[in-house]
Design a protein around this motif. Sequence first.
Motif, PDB file in Angstrom:
ATOM      1  N   VAL A 101       4.836   9.323  -7.367  1.00 24.02           N
ATOM      2  CA  VAL A 101       5.450   8.770  -6.163  1.00 24.02           C
ATOM      3  C   VAL A 101       4.391   7.949  -5.429  1.00 24.02           C
ATOM      4  N   LEU A 102       4.614   6.638  -5.313  1.00 27.08           N
ATOM      5  CA  LEU A 102       3.694   5.749  -4.603  1.00 27.08           C
ATOM      6  C   LEU A 102       4.344   5.304  -3.300  1.00 27.08           C
ATOM      7  N   LEU A 103       3.607   5.451  -2.201  1.00 27.54           N
ATOM      8  CA  LEU A 103       4.151   5.151  -0.881  1.00 27.54           C
ATOM      9  C   LEU A 103       3.221   4.223  -0.110  1.00 27.54           C
ATOM     10  N   THR A 104       3.791   3.420   0.753  1.00 29.37           N
ATOM     11  CA  THR A 104       3.052   2.757   1.820  1.00 29.37           C
ATOM     12  C   THR A 104       3.717   3.155   3.130  1.00 29.37           C
ATOM     13  N   ARG A 105       3.036   2.914   4.236  1.00 34.95           N
ATOM     14  CA  ARG A 105       3.636   3.256   5.522  1.00 34.95           C
ATOM     15  C   ARG A 105       4.914   2.456   5.759  1.00 34.95           C
ATOM     16  N   ASP A 107       7.182   1.922   3.669  1.00 35.09           N
ATOM     17  CA  ASP A 107       8.283   2.617   3.007  1.00 35.09           C
ATOM     18  C   ASP A 107       8.923   3.673   3.890  1.00 35.09           C
ATOM     19  N   VAL A 108       8.159   4.211   4.847  1.00 40.08           N
ATOM     20  CA  VAL A 108       8.676   5.325   5.652  1.00 40.08           C
ATOM     21  C   VAL A 108       8.776   4.981   7.131  1.00 40.08           C
ATOM     22  N   MET A 109       8.516   3.705   7.489  1.00 40.32           N
ATOM     23  CA  MET A 109       8.552   3.341   8.898  1.00 40.32           C
ATOM     24  C   MET A 109       9.958   3.433   9.480  1.00 40.32           C
ATOM     25  N   ASP A 110      10.973   3.006   8.733  1.00 43.32           N
ATOM     26  CA  ASP A 110      12.322   3.185   9.246  1.00 43.32           C
ATOM     27  C   ASP A 110      12.825   4.555   8.819  1.00 43.32           C
ATOM     28  N   ARG A 111      13.717   5.092   9.617  1.00 44.43           N
ATOM     29  CA  ARG A 111      14.175   6.472   9.414  1.00 44.43           C
ATOM     30  C   ARG A 111      14.844   6.650   8.050  1.00 44.43           C
ATOM     31  N   ASP A 112      15.606   5.650   7.585  1.00 46.44           N
ATOM     32  CA  ASP A 112      16.275   5.756   6.286  1.00 46.44           C
ATOM     33  C   ASP A 112      15.256   5.849   5.155  1.00 46.44           C
ATOM     34  N   LEU A 115      13.726   9.322   5.125  1.00 44.17           N
ATOM     35  CA  LEU A 115      14.625  10.326   4.549  1.00 44.17           C
ATOM     36  C   LEU A 115      14.789  10.125   3.046  1.00 44.17           C
ATOM     37  N   ASN A 116      14.747   8.856   2.602  1.00 44.17           N
ATOM     38  CA  ASN A 116      14.824   8.574   1.165  1.00 44.17           C
ATOM     39  C   ASN A 116      13.643   9.176   0.427  1.00 44.17           C
ATOM     40  N   ALA A 117      12.437   8.994   0.984  1.00 47.05           N
ATOM     41  CA  ALA A 117      11.243   9.574   0.374  1.00 47.05           C
ATOM     42  C   ALA A 117      11.354  11.091   0.318  1.00 47.05           C
ATOM     43  N   GLU A 143      -2.221  -3.560   7.927  1.00 47.10           N
ATOM     44  CA  GLU A 143      -1.319  -3.208   9.024  1.00 47.10           C
ATOM     45  C   GLU A 143      -0.499  -1.971   8.696  1.00 47.10           C
ATOM     46  N   PHE A 144      -0.130  -1.812   7.415  1.00 50.80           N
ATOM     47  CA  PHE A 144       0.772  -0.734   7.036  1.00 50.80           C
ATOM     48  C   PHE A 144       0.092   0.350   6.206  1.00 50.80           C
ATOM     49  N   ALA A 145      -1.221   0.299   6.093  1.00 51.56           N
ATOM     50  CA  ALA A 145      -1.933   1.298   5.291  1.00 51.56           C
ATOM     51  C   ALA A 145      -2.077   2.598   6.061  1.00 51.56           C
ATOM     52  N   PHE A 146      -2.039   3.713   5.327  1.00 52.12           N
ATOM     53  CA  PHE A 146      -2.326   5.010   5.942  1.00 52.12           C
ATOM     54  C   PHE A 146      -3.807   5.109   6.290  1.00 52.12           C
ATOM     55  N   GLY A 147      -4.636   4.347   5.574  1.00 53.45           N
ATOM     56  CA  GLY A 147      -6.067   4.349   5.863  1.00 53.45           C
ATOM     57  C   GLY A 147      -6.821   5.341   5.009  1.00 53.45           C
TER      58      GLY A 147
END
Length: 370
Positions: A101-105, A107-112, A115-117, A143-147
């Motif tokens: 599972v690969l994520l960026t911020r 991917d989870v910034m909007d609520r949908d 919840l999808n993740a 800008e969207f990295a978890f860091g």
Amino acid sequence: MAAVGLVVVKIGSSTLVDAEGRLDRGFIRSLCDQVSELVSGGTRVVIVSSGAAAAGRDVLGFSERPSDLATLQACASAGQARLTQAYADVLAERGIPCGQVLLTRRDVMDRDGYLNARTTLTRLIELGAVPVVNENDTVSTAEFAFGDNDMLGALVSALVGADLYLICSDVDGLYTANPQEDPSATLIPRVEEVDQRLSALAGGAGTSFGTGGMSSKLRAARAMLAAGIPTVICRGRRPDVLLEVARGESVGTRFEARPGAAHEGGRKLWIGLAEVPRGTITLDEGATRAVLERGASILPVGVVSSSGSFQCGDVVSVRSSSGDVIGRGVARYSSEDMARVRGIKLDVIARFLGAERAQPAVHRDDLLVL
């Protein structure tokens, strides 16, 4: 044997690689042996693994960490396949499927998306697989990295409702001082609150292979205290460390709120962990006490300053009168309007701007207090 139902294990780059910066397959095998024993005892496991960029450096022939973003992302791309395959091969030998599972911020910034993740991770766990999660560094932007993956692991822990978040590092835990500089430094075995004094003990990143230091681990632990999820920071290469922590043995530094402490729900955790703050508001002493001691909303009269460019509905960081970040919340004013109404009481705002404009700067329902 196991004392927890679901554990999220975060493995840092400095723990995963050897002295030459190559993936330490012997360590991965030992780690997966522990995961297998946990699974056979009824504990479900999620692995949040750093190390893709470090592994890619070996694949692409770099002896040192590249400094430009394009090369770093190329290393992450080349290394991600090797990293996931290393876990998958060893887990498969033990009859355990593995899912990447690969994520960026983003991917989870909007609520949908958030919840999808959660749905994907939950379903993988239900099917008996061990998800291996990493930030998608090949496409992530600053800008969207978890860091660092400490906060990603905290987000995943909140997503799946973990019983324990285990941060495996190259240190034994949090010390009273830097043990490399102060021989009298002692390990702090338990923390119930991350305050300014503890934050001052944290330093920077520890090695050339990782991006996170103790300060990032403390931020993640503080978020987990709000979520009610115990967190342990410990040395990842300690033999059988996963099993010891799962059994409840005293290992490293354990962060756990006092019995009976209030825990925040999923939406507030999403605000605090997934969203990118677009600005900052700083409170006066009275407003700081009201937020921390009474869980109050933030009224415009208690805001002494704001910075950044944000719109109504954006997430902002909240700083105390002493400058510490004490939470994140959804602003009900734009940055332009916040500059106009700060320091003014609601009845005065209503008189000049209308009753519909007289709102809290941040409502308590939209505020995660750290």
